[in-house]
Design a protein around this motif. Structure first.
Motif, mmCIF file in Angstrom:
data_model
loop_
_atom_site.group_PDB
_atom_site.id
_atom_site.type_symbol
_atom_site.label_atom_id
_atom_site.label_comp_id
_atom_site.label_asym_id
_atom_site.label_seq_id
_atom_site.Cartn_x
_atom_site.Cartn_y
_atom_site.Cartn_z
ATOM 1 N N GLN A 142 22.243 -13.125 -1.627
ATOM 2 C CA GLN A 142 22.758 -12.880 -0.277
ATOM 3 C C GLN A 142 22.251 -11.556 0.269
ATOM 4 O O GLN A 142 21.879 -11.455 1.445
ATOM 5 C CB GLN A 142 24.282 -12.918 -0.302
ATOM 6 C CG GLN A 142 24.850 -14.313 -0.539
ATOM 7 C CD GLN A 142 26.342 -14.295 -0.818
ATOM 8 O OE1 GLN A 142 26.909 -13.278 -1.248
ATOM 9 N NE2 GLN A 142 26.998 -15.425 -0.598
ATOM 10 N N GLN A 143 22.212 -10.523 -0.573
ATOM 11 C CA GLN A 143 21.696 -9.233 -0.121
ATOM 12 C C GLN A 143 20.221 -9.349 0.288
ATOM 13 O O GLN A 143 19.806 -8.756 1.291
ATOM 14 C CB GLN A 143 21.848 -8.191 -1.220
ATOM 15 C CG GLN A 143 23.284 -7.782 -1.490
ATOM 16 C CD GLN A 143 23.380 -6.667 -2.509
ATOM 17 O OE1 GLN A 143 22.849 -5.583 -2.303
ATOM 18 N NE2 GLN A 143 24.043 -6.938 -3.624
ATOM 19 N N LEU A 181 19.826 -17.716 -8.238
ATOM 20 C CA LEU A 181 19.843 -17.221 -6.865
ATOM 21 C C LEU A 181 18.466 -17.245 -6.201
ATOM 22 O O LEU A 181 18.357 -17.018 -5.003
ATOM 23 C CB LEU A 181 20.376 -15.783 -6.841
ATOM 24 C CG LEU A 181 21.766 -15.567 -7.432
ATOM 25 C CD1 LEU A 181 22.124 -14.085 -7.408
ATOM 26 C CD2 LEU A 181 22.812 -16.384 -6.685
ATOM 27 N N LEU A 207 16.306 -11.051 -8.944
ATOM 28 C CA LEU A 207 17.436 -11.962 -8.802
ATOM 29 C C LEU A 207 17.655 -12.773 -10.073
ATOM 30 O O LEU A 207 16.710 -13.105 -10.791
ATOM 31 C CB LEU A 207 17.189 -12.934 -7.637
ATOM 32 C CG LEU A 207 16.981 -12.312 -6.258
ATOM 33 C CD1 LEU A 207 16.719 -13.405 -5.238
ATOM 34 C CD2 LEU A 207 18.186 -11.470 -5.857
ATOM 35 N N ASP A 208 18.914 -13.127 -10.322
ATOM 36 C CA ASP A 208 19.208 -14.083 -11.372
ATOM 37 C C ASP A 208 18.584 -15.427 -11.008
ATOM 38 O O ASP A 208 18.491 -15.775 -9.822
ATOM 39 C CB ASP A 208 20.724 -14.252 -11.531
ATOM 40 C CG ASP A 208 21.392 -12.987 -12.057
ATOM 41 O OD1 ASP A 208 20.708 -12.211 -12.753
ATOM 42 O OD2 ASP A 208 22.582 -12.766 -11.751
ATOM 43 N N SER A 251 26.261 -11.346 -3.289
ATOM 44 C CA SER A 251 25.404 -11.572 -4.450
ATOM 45 C C SER A 251 24.006 -11.016 -4.172
ATOM 46 O O SER A 251 23.657 -10.686 -3.026
ATOM 47 C CB SER A 251 25.301 -13.072 -4.744
ATOM 48 O OG SER A 251 24.528 -13.717 -3.730
ATOM 49 N N GLY A 252 23.199 -10.933 -5.224
ATOM 50 C CA GLY A 252 21.837 -10.449 -5.033
ATOM 51 C C GLY A 252 21.050 -11.317 -4.063
ATOM 52 O O GLY A 252 20.305 -10.809 -3.217
ATOM 53 N N ARG A 279 29.269 -14.272 6.234
ATOM 54 C CA ARG A 279 29.278 -13.023 5.470
ATOM 55 C C ARG A 279 28.928 -11.815 6.341
ATOM 56 O O ARG A 279 28.660 -10.732 5.828
ATOM 57 C CB ARG A 279 28.263 -13.102 4.314
ATOM 58 C CG ARG A 279 28.557 -14.182 3.281
ATOM 59 C CD ARG A 279 29.798 -13.835 2.478
ATOM 60 N NE ARG A 279 29.985 -14.711 1.333
ATOM 61 C CZ ARG A 279 30.659 -15.856 1.362
ATOM 62 N NH1 ARG A 279 31.217 -16.257 2.509
ATOM 63 N NH2 ARG A 279 30.795 -16.587 0.275
#
Length: 269
Positions: free
Chosen positions: A170-171, A200, A196-197, A167-168, A158
Motif C-alpha cells: 500500500q505504501q 504484496l 516487498l513481501d 502495508s508495504g 486508505r
C-alpha cells in the motif's frame, strides 16, 4: 511549467515521433569504478522498457542519470526532446541553473525500492505535497486530484491512513500516486517490488500494468521476469556497465543469445 502528461488512452506499444528518452554514449564513474561504460538506448514514447541484470551492473545508476539525480561524466541524455541538465549554445554545453533543472525533473516521476513517504502525513497529504509546494496547485484542487489518484491505485479507503498504518504494498502504491500527481511524461521504477513481501508484489505490479495500458512511458529496473515478458516492449540486459543484449522480452527470454544472460536467467527464473 512541467512537461505535459502522457496522453491517456493512446495504445500501449504504439510509439510516435521521437523517442521519449535518448541515451547516447553515457559514461559514469564513482571514483576509480566506472559504472556505466558507454550506454546507448532509446525509449519510444508510450513504451515500457524493462532493464534487468545482476547487482552492480549499473541499472539503477542509469535510471538516476536519466533524471539527473546523478550527473554523467560524458555522453548525452534527452528526455521529451530536451537535453537533460544542459543547454547547448554555439556547440558548447552549459549547465542549467537549478531552477531550470528542477523544471526538467518535474516531468519525470521516480519510484524507488523504499517508499520515502512522509511518516507524519496521511496518504492523501503525501500525494498532495508535490502539487501544492512545487506546482502551486490550490489545496482544494490538489486534494481532489490526490483522491482520484488514490482511487486509481486502489487506495481510496486508505486516504486518511498514515504510512505506519499501511502495508508495504500500500505504501508503494501511495508512492506511485505521489509521482503521478506531478503529471510526468516519463515514469522511472527502480526495483519497486524488491522491498516487498512476496504476497504484496502483485498489487504493485497490477498498478504498473494499468499505467502501461494507459500509454505511460516507463523505464523499469526489475527482477520480475513475468512482468517484463507480459508488459515490456523492450528488455535490456545490463552487465558490468554495458548493454549486453536487448530485444522483445518474449524473444529474449525464450532464446537468449549471450552466455551472461543465460547464466543470469538461470539464477532468477
Amino acid at each position: 511549467m512541467s512537461a505535459p502528461a502522457q496522453p491517456p488512452g493512446r495504445p500501449h506499444g504504439q510509439p510516435s515521433g521521437l523517442p521519449m528518452v535518448r541515451i547516447r554514449a553515457v559514461r559514469k564513474r564513482f571514483g576509480p569504478l566506472e559504472v556505466l561504460k558507454g550506454i546507448d538506448l532509446d525509449v519510444p514514447a508510450g513504451s515500457v522498457v524493462c532493464v534487468v541484470g545482476p547487482s552492480g551492473s549499473g541499472k539503477s545508476t542509469l535510471l538516476r542519470c536519466v533524471n539527473r539525480l546523478e550527473t554523467i561524466d560524458s555522453g548525452r541524455i534527452w528526455v521529451n526532446g530536451e537535453l537533460m541538465g544542459y543547454a547547448e549554445r554555439g556547440g558548447r554545453l552549459h549547465a542549467l541553473r537549478p531552477a531550470e533543472l528542477s523544471r526538467q525533473q518535474r516531468g519525470i516521476g521516480m519510484v524507488f525500492q523504499r517508499f520515502h513517504l512522509f511518516p507524519h502525513r496521511t496518504a492523501i497529504e503525501n500525494v498532495m505535497e508535490g502539487p501544492v509546494t512545487v506546482l502551486r496547485t490550490p489545496a482544494a484542487q490538489a486534494r481532489r486530484q490526490a483522491a482520484e489518484l488514490l482511487e486509481r491505485v486502489g487506495l481510496a479507503d486508505r486516504a486518511h491512513h498514515y504510512p505506519a498504518q499501511l502495508s508495504g504494498g500500500q505504501q508503494q502504491r501511495v508512492a506511485i500516486a505521489r509521482s503521478l500527481a506531478m503529471r510526468p511524461s516519463l515514469m522511472l521504477f527502480d526495483e519497486p517490488t524488491s522491498a516487498l513481501d512476496p504476497e504484496l508484489v502483485q498489487e504493485v505490479l497490477a498498478v504498473m500494468r494499468d499505467l502501461a495500458a494507459s500509454g505511460m512511458t516507463m523505464m523499469v529496473v526489475t527482477h520480475e521476469m513475468s512482468f517484463a515478458r507480459e508488459v515490456g516492449d523492450q528488455l535490456v540486459f545490463m552487465d558490468d556497465g554495458v548493454v549486453v543484449e536487448r530485444g522483445d522480452p518474449r524473444e529474449v527470454l525464450a532464446a537468449p543469445r549471450h552466455d551472461r544472460l543465460r547464466a543470469f536467467l538461470g539464477q532468477v527464473l
